[in-house]
Design a protein around this motif. Structure first.
Motif, PDB file in Angstrom:
ATOM      1  N   SER A  41     -25.936 -62.630  13.512  1.00  0.00           N
ATOM      2  CA  SER A  41     -25.137 -63.560  14.156  1.00  0.00           C
ATOM      3  C   SER A  41     -23.906 -63.039  14.902  1.00  0.00           C
ATOM      4  O   SER A  41     -23.991 -63.513  16.050  1.00  0.00           O
ATOM      5  N   ASP A  42     -23.408 -61.981  14.355  1.00  0.00           N
ATOM      6  CA  ASP A  42     -22.162 -61.430  14.913  1.00  0.00           C
ATOM      7  C   ASP A  42     -22.465 -60.722  16.261  1.00  0.00           C
ATOM      8  O   ASP A  42     -22.064 -60.855  17.295  1.00  0.00           O
ATOM      9  N   TYR A  43     -23.863 -60.290  16.374  1.00  0.00           N
ATOM     10  CA  TYR A  43     -24.351 -59.401  17.509  1.00  0.00           C
ATOM     11  C   TYR A  43     -25.424 -60.118  18.244  1.00  0.00           C
ATOM     12  O   TYR A  43     -25.727 -59.539  19.368  1.00  0.00           O
ATOM     13  N   GLY A  44     -25.709 -61.286  17.913  1.00  0.00           N
ATOM     14  CA  GLY A  44     -26.825 -62.380  18.749  1.00  0.00           C
ATOM     15  C   GLY A  44     -28.102 -61.525  18.748  1.00  0.00           C
ATOM     16  O   GLY A  44     -28.893 -61.680  19.718  1.00  0.00           O
TER      17      GLY A  44
ATOM     18  N   PHE B  54     -26.700 -59.328   5.940  1.00  0.00           N
ATOM     19  CA  PHE B  54     -27.446 -58.853   7.237  1.00  0.00           C
ATOM     20  C   PHE B  54     -27.778 -60.218   8.147  1.00  0.00           C
ATOM     21  O   PHE B  54     -27.362 -59.945   9.501  1.00  0.00           O
ATOM     22  N   TRP B  55     -27.805 -61.219   7.809  1.00  0.00           N
ATOM     23  CA  TRP B  55     -27.875 -62.484   8.590  1.00  0.00           C
ATOM     24  C   TRP B  55     -26.447 -62.630   9.469  1.00  0.00           C
ATOM     25  O   TRP B  55     -26.374 -62.844  10.538  1.00  0.00           O
ATOM     26  N   GLU B  56     -25.212 -62.293   8.677  1.00  0.00           N
ATOM     27  CA  GLU B  56     -24.011 -62.355   9.408  1.00  0.00           C
ATOM     28  C   GLU B  56     -24.003 -61.494  10.400  1.00  0.00           C
ATOM     29  O   GLU B  56     -23.391 -61.489  11.320  1.00  0.00           O
TER      30      GLU B  56
ATOM     31  N   VAL C 252     -35.781 -57.153  15.556  1.00  0.00           N
ATOM     32  CA  VAL C 252     -35.010 -56.196  15.170  1.00  0.00           C
ATOM     33  C   VAL C 252     -35.608 -54.913  15.294  1.00  0.00           C
ATOM     34  O   VAL C 252     -36.844 -54.646  14.786  1.00  0.00           O
ATOM     35  N   SER C 253     -34.925 -53.859  15.657  1.00  0.00           N
ATOM     36  CA  SER C 253     -35.684 -52.621  15.990  1.00  0.00           C
ATOM     37  C   SER C 253     -34.851 -51.535  15.117  1.00  0.00           C
ATOM     38  O   SER C 253     -33.850 -51.965  14.548  1.00  0.00           O
ATOM     39  N   PRO C 254     -35.431 -50.207  14.944  1.00  0.00           N
ATOM     40  CA  PRO C 254     -34.747 -49.347  14.364  1.00  0.00           C
ATOM     41  C   PRO C 254     -33.396 -48.855  14.635  1.00  0.00           C
ATOM     42  O   PRO C 254     -32.695 -48.753  13.774  1.00  0.00           O
ATOM     43  N   LYS C 255     -33.181 -48.961  15.904  1.00  0.00           N
ATOM     44  CA  LYS C 255     -31.884 -48.704  16.534  1.00  0.00           C
ATOM     45  C   LYS C 255     -30.920 -49.709  15.938  1.00  0.00           C
ATOM     46  O   LYS C 255     -29.693 -49.547  15.495  1.00  0.00           O
ATOM     47  N   MET C 256     -31.402 -51.110  15.969  1.00  0.00           N
ATOM     48  CA  MET C 256     -30.267 -52.072  15.386  1.00  0.00           C
ATOM     49  C   MET C 256     -30.183 -51.969  14.061  1.00  0.00           C
ATOM     50  O   MET C 256     -28.855 -52.262  13.416  1.00  0.00           O
ATOM     51  N   ILE C 257     -31.085 -51.355  13.229  1.00  0.00           N
ATOM     52  CA  ILE C 257     -30.837 -51.194  11.706  1.00  0.00           C
ATOM     53  C   ILE C 257     -29.704 -49.979  11.659  1.00  0.00           C
ATOM     54  O   ILE C 257     -29.136 -50.091  10.824  1.00  0.00           O
TER      55      ILE C 257
ATOM     56  N   GLY D 285     -18.800 -56.589  19.671  1.00  0.00           N
ATOM     57  CA  GLY D 285     -19.408 -57.877  19.796  1.00  0.00           C
ATOM     58  C   GLY D 285     -18.638 -58.983  19.830  1.00  0.00           C
ATOM     59  O   GLY D 285     -19.334 -60.091  20.400  1.00  0.00           O
ATOM     60  N   LYS D 286     -17.547 -59.172  19.434  1.00  0.00           N
ATOM     61  CA  LYS D 286     -16.664 -60.309  19.825  1.00  0.00           C
ATOM     62  C   LYS D 286     -15.402 -59.895  20.387  1.00  0.00           C
ATOM     63  O   LYS D 286     -15.468 -58.842  21.205  1.00  0.00           O
TER      64      LYS D 286
END
Length: 361
Positions: free
Chosen positions: A59-62, A54-56, A68-73, A228-229
């Motif tokens: 990091s990848d998406y900034g 999850f932390w990766e 964090v929102s439900p959309k991000m989940i 995102g990269k």
């Protein structure tokens, strides 16, 4: 990022270190809390690995963990379902199953429930009530009781036995022959012959197309947008020539305020970037006609599997597919572009789709 197991005062503790080798404190606090609940060390390591993934993603998406929102989940679920970490099973435990992803989301729910209690951070893993499974040893109306409910994450994935389909050249030729737009033929050729992700192809812009040079077998879209990269995308030169011809003969006739290659040709949406849903609808429509079933991921998986089966070095395949994390990238920086291009040239020379007239021209 790295997960470490160390000893402190004779007790094993699990810590997550970020790319600067600093302790990720929110994870440390949560694992310490679970340790105080006498969780087994293997359970703590499992929690730690789930939170490392999850932390990766963050990091990848900034993203920040406390914003964090439900959309991000929802994006994270798609991230876990993507082929990045499982497209090549060599030297790995294997692909993430739906069961594994559900477990990882369950770990994340526990983490955010702890954060909600301790830091007053809203838990972004939304839940809804579902009926408990029917128990044959209870009364026949037990399932109808008002308290016979349990909570389940809305992000839970249905666990099935779906297996990825490998698509042959003949099947792809048949599929392409039923497409009526040059745009769509090029879109699906890009997916099949390069292993690109669907969104990577939809995001390609005119200025990113290399100048066709038919004295070379392989061209490269440099630093395309990728989750995102950015990464390089290698393409058969014959396909680059087809794209160049399409842009000159058709795409440039559509006036837009952007430079996406693949755009809608329908009157109401004319010139707007082609969407995932539009590409998917076309996929399913044609598949129904020809009786061939596959999805976008299958095309990427097919390309990668074919590369591996052709004997190409796995480290080269990793770079071609663009799925490695920073630590993986660093292991293979000694590989040169000419080596990659030579490997792809030999592979594509075996494909019957290269140089063919699948568009009927």
């Amino acid at each position: 990022m790295e997960l470490h197991v160390t000893k402190r005062k004779g007790r094993e503790i699990v810590v997550l270190l970020d790319n600067d080798m600093r302790i990720v404190k929110p994870v440390y606090d949560y694992l310490k809390y679970q340790d105080q609940r006498d969780r087994a060390i293997n359970t703590l390591i499992a929690y730690g690995n789930d939170l490392k993934a999850f932390w990766e993603f963050l990091s990848d998406y900034g993203y920040a963990y406390d914003e964090v929102s439900p959309k991000m989940i929802g994006e994270y679920k798609e991230y876990l379902m993507s082929e990045d970490d499982n497209i090549i099973a060599i030297n790995k435990e294997g692909a993430r199953t739906a069961k594994t992803i559900n477990r990882m989301l369950s770990t994340l729910h526990g983490f955010y429930q702890y954060q909600a209690d301790m830091q007053e951070i809203d838990n972004p893993l939304l839940m809804h009530e579902v009926n408990r499974p029917f128990n044959a040893f209870k009364g026949i109306l037990e399932h109808a009781r008002s308290d016979n409910k349990t909570k389940q994450s809305i992000f839970k994935i249905k666990e099935s036995d779906y297996k990825i389909n490998l698509v042959s050249d003949d099947e792809m030729k048949l599929f392409l022959s039923r497409l009526d737009k040059h745009r769509d033929i090029l879109l699906y050729k890009m997916l099949y012959l390069t292993g690109a992700r669907i969104q990577e192809v939809l995001d390609l812009e005119i200025e990113s197309v290399p100048v066709p040079d038919m004295s070379q077998a392989v061209g490269c879209f440099q630093q395309i947008k990728s989750k995102g990269k950015t990464r390089d995308l290698y393409v058969p030169m014959s396909l680059i020539q087809e794209l160049d011809d399409f842009i000159f003969e058709e795409r440039n006739l559509i006036d837009t305020d952007h430079s996406y290659i693949f755009v809608s040709e329908q009157a109401r949406q004319l010139g707007k970037q082609l969407t995932y849903s539009a590409a998917y609808d076309k996929l399913k429509k044609v598949q129904k006609e020809v009786g061939i079933d596959f999805n976008f991921h299958d095309l990427r998986h097919t390309f990668c599997s074919n590369l591996v089966q052709s004997g190409m070095d796995v480290s080269v395949v990793r770079m071609i597919m663009g799925h490695e994390h920073l630590s993986t990238t660093q292991k293979y920086t000694h590989l040169s572009n000419p080596y990659i291009e030579d490997s792809l040239s030999r592979y594509w020379n075996q494909s019957t789709l290269i140089g063919g007239d699948s568009d009927g021209k």
